[in-house]
Design a protein around this motif. Structure first.
Motif, PDB file in Angstrom:
ATOM      1  N   THR A  94       0.250   4.116   5.390  1.00 38.62           N
ATOM      2  CA  THR A  94       1.143   4.849   4.491  1.00 38.62           C
ATOM      3  C   THR A  94       2.213   3.961   3.863  1.00 38.62           C
ATOM      4  N   SER A  95       2.015   2.634   3.937  1.00 39.86           N
ATOM      5  CA  SER A  95       3.056   1.720   3.471  1.00 39.86           C
ATOM      6  C   SER A  95       3.274   1.791   1.961  1.00 39.86           C
ATOM      7  N   ASP A  97       2.485   4.505  -0.035  1.00 36.87           N
ATOM      8  CA  ASP A  97       2.868   5.847  -0.455  1.00 36.87           C
ATOM      9  C   ASP A  97       2.831   6.740   0.777  1.00 36.87           C
ATOM     10  N   LYS A  98       3.979   7.244   1.171  1.00 39.35           N
ATOM     11  CA  LYS A  98       4.056   8.071   2.379  1.00 39.35           C
ATOM     12  C   LYS A  98       3.241   9.342   2.252  1.00 39.35           C
ATOM     13  N   ARG A  99       2.922   9.728   1.034  1.00 39.26           N
ATOM     14  CA  ARG A  99       2.154  10.957   0.842  1.00 39.26           C
ATOM     15  C   ARG A  99       0.747  10.865   1.412  1.00 39.26           C
ATOM     16  N   GLY A 101       0.171  10.126   4.207  1.00 37.13           N
ATOM     17  CA  GLY A 101       0.341  10.689   5.544  1.00 37.13           C
ATOM     18  C   GLY A 101      -0.066  12.144   5.657  1.00 37.13           C
ATOM     19  N   VAL A 174       1.702   4.186  12.065  1.00 36.27           N
ATOM     20  CA  VAL A 174       1.556   5.099  10.928  1.00 36.27           C
ATOM     21  C   VAL A 174       2.206   6.424  11.288  1.00 36.27           C
ATOM     22  N   PHE A 175       3.114   6.895  10.467  1.00 39.22           N
ATOM     23  CA  PHE A 175       3.722   8.207  10.652  1.00 39.22           C
ATOM     24  C   PHE A 175       2.678   9.263  10.315  1.00 39.22           C
ATOM     25  N   LEU A 313       7.546  15.679   8.636  1.00 42.55           N
ATOM     26  CA  LEU A 313       6.510  15.263   7.696  1.00 42.55           C
ATOM     27  C   LEU A 313       6.812  15.775   6.295  1.00 42.55           C
ATOM     28  N   ASP A 316       9.151  13.645   4.497  1.00 44.90           N
ATOM     29  CA  ASP A 316       8.559  12.391   4.045  1.00 44.90           C
ATOM     30  C   ASP A 316       7.647  12.567   2.836  1.00 44.90           C
ATOM     31  N   ILE A 317       6.792  13.585   2.855  1.00 42.62           N
ATOM     32  CA  ILE A 317       5.790  13.707   1.800  1.00 42.62           C
ATOM     33  C   ILE A 317       6.139  14.760   0.753  1.00 42.62           C
TER      34      ILE A 317
END
Length: 332
Positions: A94-95, A97-99, A101, A174-175, A313, A316-317
């Motif tokens: 997810t580095s 783009d956190k999406r 995740g 990874v989150f 989450l 984040d996304i």
């Protein structure tokens, strides 16, 4: 002489056409970040490459690189985004783009049917990922499903939050993997995949808590002896391509590449569950324990994780992505 001149002229034209053909031929680099030659992932990229070469009649060649041949998971994903790797079957980080995740959202599904419906072409989660990938410069072909993950440990195991206390397990960086396992009661540590065997042997961690049973059987069956299918995530690899390289292909070549990817995915959709179950049996045949928590235990774990992890989450996304997750996930 006139006849000889015509022959020479035809030869020159033929040579020119051959050289143009060679000039138009190209070689694509294809990699997987997880799976050696002979593994299910290795076989998948080999089938994809073969179909591309066959479908383009050799105009597109494919060079294959297996796990760790171009670097670790992060390095190979970097190469894909940069265009130094063209095609990939990977388990994305997810580095960029956190999406991304969203695909690791814990306890979205409780059955194979729910997961496959979401990930199939045109499925609700497939559409979300297609959009996210395009925004980071990647062409998204679709999912290569593996199954539900669990917690593999040495010496002891847990099916409840209280039972997990004091058990330290490895998770990828990874989150929300770490956050999910902590909500399940475990202590967590991020250990590089290549160092995990020795980390288990030396007691740095008590087990692995991110993978479907194939990986724990294949790599750790001699140092781990319990596998609890807590089903916190449904794991799937992704078939993707660098977007610039995709756009550099002719429309005919694009169709071949995409059709080949679809064929590989369809095969995995049909066979993934049986493959997963075959490694459960191999794990048991080794004398190791395979534990399936009771439905009420899974429900208790899922509700706790959703309560603690889903809001983080969403932060984040974004709520836009979490809205369809909340609407389509398994109901308890």
């Amino acid at each position: 002489m006139a006849k000889k001149a015509k022959v020479l002229a035809l030869a020159a034209i033929l040579a020119a056409s051959i050289s143009v053909g060679f000039a138009e031929a190209k070689t694509l680099k294809m990699a997987t970040d997880s799976g050696a030659k002979g593994s299910p992932a290795g076989a998948a990229i080999e089938a994809w490459a073969k179909a591309i070469e066959s479908g383009t009649k050799g105009d597109v060649k494919v060079s294959i690189y297996y796990q760790n041949e171009l670097g670790g998971q992060q390095e190979v994903f970097d190469l894909l985004v940069a265009g130094d790797v063209d095609l990939m079957l990977n388990w994305p980080l997810t580095s960029y783009d956190k999406r991304i995740g969203v695909l690791y959202t814990p306890y979205m599904f409780t059955t194979w049917e729910e997961a496959l419906e979401a990930y199939k072409p045109g499925g609700w989660l497939n559409k979300i990922l297609d959009n996210v990938y395009s925004q980071i410069g990647l062409k998204f072909f679709g999912a290569w499903p593996e199954g539900f993950n669990g917690v593999a440990t040495k010496g002891r195991f847990a099916t409840t939050v209280d039972g997990a206390k004091g058990i330290k397990v490895r998770v990828p960086p990874v989150f929300p993997f770490s956050e999910t396992l902590q909500a399940l009661g475990y202590q967590t540590a991020t250990v590089d995949w290549g160092e995990l065997f020795s980390a288990i042997q030396t007691g740095v961690v008590d087990g692995d808590a991110a993978n479907v049973i194939y990986w724990d059987y294949e790599y750790f069956r001699d140092v781990l002896d319990h596998y609890v299918q807590t089903k916190q995530q449904f794991l799937t690899g992704m078939l993707t391509m660098n977007l610039e390289e995709w756009e550099a292909l002719t429309p005919e070549q694009q169709k071949v590449v995409q059709d080949a990817a679809l064929s590989v995915m369809q095969k995995q959709f049909k066979e993934a569950r049986a493959l997963d179950e075959s490694f459960v049996e191999k794990w048991k045949a080794k004398g190791n324990k395979y534990i399936e928590p009771k439905p009420e235990e899974i429900q208790t774990l899922a509700q706790k994780v959703r309560t603690e992890v889903w809001p983080r989450l969403e932060k984040d996304i974004g709520s836009e992505l979490m809205k369809p997750v909340r609407e389509n996930s398994a109901k308890f």
